[in-house]
Design an enzyme around this catalytic site. Sequence first.
Site, PDB file in Angstrom:
ATOM      1  N   GLY A 237      -4.596   0.620   4.373  1.00 22.46           N
ATOM      2  CA  GLY A 237      -3.527   0.388   5.366  1.00 22.46           C
ATOM      3  C   GLY A 237      -4.083  -0.289   6.613  1.00 22.46           C
ATOM      4  O   GLY A 237      -3.478  -1.211   7.159  1.00 22.46           O
TER       5      GLY A 237
ATOM      6  N   GLY B  36      -4.483   3.385  -2.092  1.00 21.79           N
ATOM      7  CA  GLY B  36      -5.633   3.595  -1.209  1.00 21.79           C
ATOM      8  C   GLY B  36      -5.260   4.410  -0.003  1.00 21.79           C
ATOM      9  O   GLY B  36      -4.084   4.722   0.223  1.00 21.79           O
TER      10      GLY B  36
ATOM     11  N   LYS C  42       0.865  -1.177   0.000  1.00 26.11           N
ATOM     12  CA  LYS C  42       0.000   0.000   0.000  1.00 26.11           C
ATOM     13  C   LYS C  42       0.903   1.228   0.000  1.00 26.11           C
ATOM     14  O   LYS C  42       1.417   1.660   1.015  1.00 26.11           O
ATOM     15  CB  LYS C  42      -0.912   0.054   1.227  1.00 26.11           C
ATOM     16  CG  LYS C  42      -2.063   0.977   0.956  1.00 26.11           C
ATOM     17  CD  LYS C  42      -2.387   2.056   1.943  1.00 26.11           C
ATOM     18  CE  LYS C  42      -1.539   3.120   2.383  1.00 26.11           C
ATOM     19  NZ  LYS C  42      -1.606   4.365   1.614  1.00 26.11           N
TER      20      LYS C  42
ATOM     21  N   CYS D 273      13.490  11.496   7.020  1.00 18.82           N
ATOM     22  CA  CYS D 273      13.435  11.011   8.398  1.00 18.82           C
ATOM     23  C   CYS D 273      14.806  11.114   9.060  1.00 18.82           C
ATOM     24  O   CYS D 273      14.906  11.264  10.267  1.00 18.82           O
ATOM     25  CB  CYS D 273      12.984   9.558   8.396  1.00 18.82           C
ATOM     26  SG  CYS D 273      13.964   8.537   7.290  1.00 18.82           S
TER      27      CYS D 273
ATOM     28  N   GLU E  85       9.340  16.657  15.086  1.00 20.25           N
ATOM     29  CA  GLU E  85       9.787  16.489  13.696  1.00 20.25           C
ATOM     30  C   GLU E  85       9.026  17.501  12.827  1.00 20.25           C
ATOM     31  O   GLU E  85       7.794  17.490  12.789  1.00 20.25           O
ATOM     32  CB  GLU E  85       9.479  15.060  13.246  1.00 20.25           C
ATOM     33  CG  GLU E  85      10.076  14.738  11.896  1.00 20.25           C
ATOM     34  CD  GLU E  85       9.758  13.306  11.438  1.00 20.25           C
ATOM     35  OE1 GLU E  85       8.592  12.891  11.545  1.00 20.25           O
ATOM     36  OE2 GLU E  85      10.682  12.626  10.971  1.00 20.25           O
TER      37      GLU E  85
ATOM     38  N   GLU F 136       9.854   1.652  10.512  1.00 19.93           N
ATOM     39  CA  GLU F 136      10.868   2.704  10.292  1.00 19.93           C
ATOM     40  C   GLU F 136      10.140   4.023  10.439  1.00 19.93           C
ATOM     41  O   GLU F 136       9.349   4.402   9.568  1.00 19.93           O
ATOM     42  CB  GLU F 136      11.449   2.581   8.872  1.00 19.93           C
ATOM     43  CG  GLU F 136      12.239   1.316   8.621  1.00 19.93           C
ATOM     44  CD  GLU F 136      13.533   1.270   9.409  1.00 19.93           C
ATOM     45  OE1 GLU F 136      13.892   2.274  10.069  1.00 19.93           O
ATOM     46  OE2 GLU F 136      14.185   0.225   9.374  1.00 19.93           O
TER      47      GLU F 136
HETATM   48  P1  NAD Z   1       2.443   8.770   7.338  1.00 22.10           P
HETATM   49  O1  NAD Z   1       2.757   8.006   8.573  1.00 22.10           O
HETATM   50  O2  NAD Z   1       1.407   9.811   7.389  1.00 22.10           O
HETATM   51  O3  NAD Z   1       2.000   7.755   6.170  1.00 22.10           O
HETATM   52  C1  NAD Z   1       2.789   6.653   5.813  1.00 22.10           C
HETATM   53  C2  NAD Z   1       1.904   5.595   5.178  1.00 22.10           C
HETATM   54  O4  NAD Z   1       0.998   5.098   6.158  1.00 22.10           O
HETATM   55  C3  NAD Z   1       1.044   6.115   4.017  1.00 22.10           C
HETATM   56  O5  NAD Z   1       0.985   5.142   3.009  1.00 22.10           O
HETATM   57  C4  NAD Z   1      -0.309   6.299   4.678  1.00 22.10           C
HETATM   58  O6  NAD Z   1      -1.391   6.236   3.775  1.00 22.10           O
HETATM   59  C5  NAD Z   1      -0.318   5.123   5.648  1.00 22.10           C
HETATM   60  N1  NAD Z   1      -1.272   5.241   6.753  1.00 22.10           N
HETATM   61  C6  NAD Z   1      -1.813   6.362   7.283  1.00 22.10           C
HETATM   62  N2  NAD Z   1      -2.693   6.052   8.257  1.00 22.10           N
HETATM   63  C7  NAD Z   1      -2.704   4.697   8.368  1.00 22.10           C
HETATM   64  C8  NAD Z   1      -3.387   3.771   9.205  1.00 22.10           C
HETATM   65  N3  NAD Z   1      -4.257   4.170  10.124  1.00 22.10           N
HETATM   66  N4  NAD Z   1      -3.143   2.454   9.059  1.00 22.10           N
HETATM   67  C9  NAD Z   1      -2.249   2.017   8.137  1.00 22.10           C
HETATM   68  N5  NAD Z   1      -1.586   2.848   7.300  1.00 22.10           N
HETATM   69  C10 NAD Z   1      -1.794   4.173   7.414  1.00 22.10           C
HETATM   70  O7  NAD Z   1       3.841   9.352   6.847  1.00 22.10           O
HETATM   71  P2  NAD Z   1       4.155  10.315   5.603  1.00 22.10           P
HETATM   72  O8  NAD Z   1       3.657  11.687   5.922  1.00 22.10           O
HETATM   73  O9  NAD Z   1       3.730   9.662   4.349  1.00 22.10           O
HETATM   74  O10 NAD Z   1       5.769  10.309   5.656  1.00 22.10           O
HETATM   75  C11 NAD Z   1       6.493  11.111   6.513  1.00 22.10           C
HETATM   76  C12 NAD Z   1       6.853  10.391   7.803  1.00 22.10           C
HETATM   77  O11 NAD Z   1       7.550   9.188   7.504  1.00 22.10           O
HETATM   78  C13 NAD Z   1       7.809  11.189   8.682  1.00 22.10           C
HETATM   79  O12 NAD Z   1       7.437  11.069  10.025  1.00 22.10           O
HETATM   80  C14 NAD Z   1       9.156  10.529   8.443  1.00 22.10           C
HETATM   81  O13 NAD Z   1      10.085  10.698   9.470  1.00 22.10           O
HETATM   82  C15 NAD Z   1       8.746   9.110   8.277  1.00 22.10           C
HETATM   83  N6  NAD Z   1       9.776   8.373   7.532  1.00 22.10           N
HETATM   84  C16 NAD Z   1      10.565   7.460   8.180  1.00 22.10           C
HETATM   85  C17 NAD Z   1      11.578   6.812   7.490  1.00 22.10           C
HETATM   86  C18 NAD Z   1      12.477   5.791   8.153  1.00 22.10           C
HETATM   87  O14 NAD Z   1      13.085   5.009   7.437  1.00 22.10           O
HETATM   88  N7  NAD Z   1      12.588   5.764   9.464  1.00 22.10           N
HETATM   89  C19 NAD Z   1      11.784   7.092   6.149  1.00 22.10           C
HETATM   90  C20 NAD Z   1      10.956   8.023   5.516  1.00 22.10           C
HETATM   91  C21 NAD Z   1       9.955   8.647   6.226  1.00 22.10           C
END
Ligand code: NAD
Length: 478
Positions: free
Chosen positions: A206, A200, A169, A278, A378, A244
């Site tokens: 998710g 989606g 996803k 991140c 962050e 992550e």
């Molecule tokens: P996000 O957590 O908002 O979304 C990530 C994914 O999770 C998306 O595909 C989203 O649709 C999905 N999601 C959202 N709600 C969900 C739920 N209730 N159940 C299951 N899935 C769900 O993150 P973002 O805004 O897309 O990305 C930025 C964040 O990601 C920052 O906090 C960044 O630090 C983190 N990040 C971490 C790493 C790492 O390797 N540690 C790498 C890149 C980004």
Amino acid sequence: MRNIEHIYINGQFVIPHGTEMADLVNPTSGQLTGQVRLGDVEDTRRAIAAARAAFPAFSRTTTAERGAYLQKLHDAVAARADDAARALVEEYGGPLNTSVGRSRYTARMFLDVKKVMEDHAFVKTVGVSKVVLEPVGVVGIITPWNSSAWFIANKVATAIAAGCTVVVKPSELSAVQNQILTECFHAAGLPPGVVNIVNGRGDVVGAEISAHPGIDKISFTGSTLVGKTIARAAVDTMKRVTLELGGKSANVLLDDADFAKAIPAAIQACFMNNGQACIAGTRLLVPAHRLEQVKRLAKEAAEAFTVGDPREAGVALGPIVTSKQYERVQHYIRIGIEEGAELLTGGPGKPQGLEAGYFVKPTVFANVTPSMTIAREEIFGPVLSILTYETEDEAVAIANDTPYGLQAYVSSTDLARANRVAGRLIAGRVHINGIHDDLIAPFGGFKQSGIGREFGPYGLDAYLEPKVILGQAAQYPD
Ligand code: NAD
């Protein structure tokens, strides 16, 4: 206008049962560029069923067979690297140079993982028993937008190396990149059902992946908040989870560092990927007695960072991904000012001439204290906080005073001293003197930056379950 209508289930591009459409907006222009049709719970269940049906045969493939698939995946993804780079620029404003490099690397990832798999011992002897590392099962992969294709490629490659099948996803904000990558997966000729991709919403597709009993493991990259929601949903069926998550990485400049090099590198470590990484080094810790020099160098380096249209060569900082994320970054800049941090450069609003897109002024705050919001949360934008310390012990204490523990950076001309400080920092990776690449060594976070590790042999182990076969001597014990 570009409409993305299909999802990918059981080796076929299909129209989803879900009917919701999401807008695709170019962050450089703020203009609508198309729409993506989103899958729903029923689509997710079909994808999980396809992955489950494909698992028994795929889990029994040999490493040679899986190596051949990884090679084909590499070839297919490499052939579309230029398209993928253009999508990165268009879809989330990644600067051209870094986007080209990243797309090429996305392809190379499949070969790196192939090599790791070939070197991995899937059968070993421990004690007097045989230990067989078996694929964990069907893996749910949930990814963020900020380096979409790259995250999906790494997770899918590792799952395939282990003999797992997957349901991906991707972020709904990276539909064009996902479409290109899905076409590559299809072109590689994997058996149907091994890779399934459902566009989606997180709270629909998710959430279903996180709770469905047909998923054995989740590999998630994204925010700490969503990671916690996923882990809670996953525990009922005892799914394995690799998370992550976010970071607030410290960059410690020791007093003997080469400041003329270390400060431009610190700006780079904070502003990489338009400040949306991140691993960004967002807290720069400097010796108090060198603050004035640091301020001068940091202002100079930040102002040398060219903001603009990411398609133009020489532009180092493109826009923020969406208007919502732009507003979030503005909110933090205003809070920084309100809480009394000293604004060295940048600040609220858009840079002159770039009013149409979601551009943020490269912003540096000095005299930030550890309790200020901008030092704790962050931000996910090009905003650097400079904090001071009096002693090495205090530097380490401030660096570790965070719920996160993804990365850290240390600069010193004395490598032994840098290593000593690195050893005291609570972070999954510590970079000495600059930013280094190693995508075979483990990657992941301490504390609320995640659970588990990706990349290389540690990453592969996370897709495997050890099974012990005892009684190798084939005799009943006395
Ligand atoms: P996000 O957590 O908002 O979304 C990530 C994914 O999770 C998306 O595909 C989203 O649709 C999905 N999601 C959202 N709600 C969900 C739920 N209730 N159940 C299951 N899935 C769900 O993150 P973002 O805004 O897309 O990305 C930025 C964040 O990601 C920052 O906090 C960044 O630090 C983190 N990040 C971490 C790493 C790492 O390797 N540690 C790498 C890149 C980004």
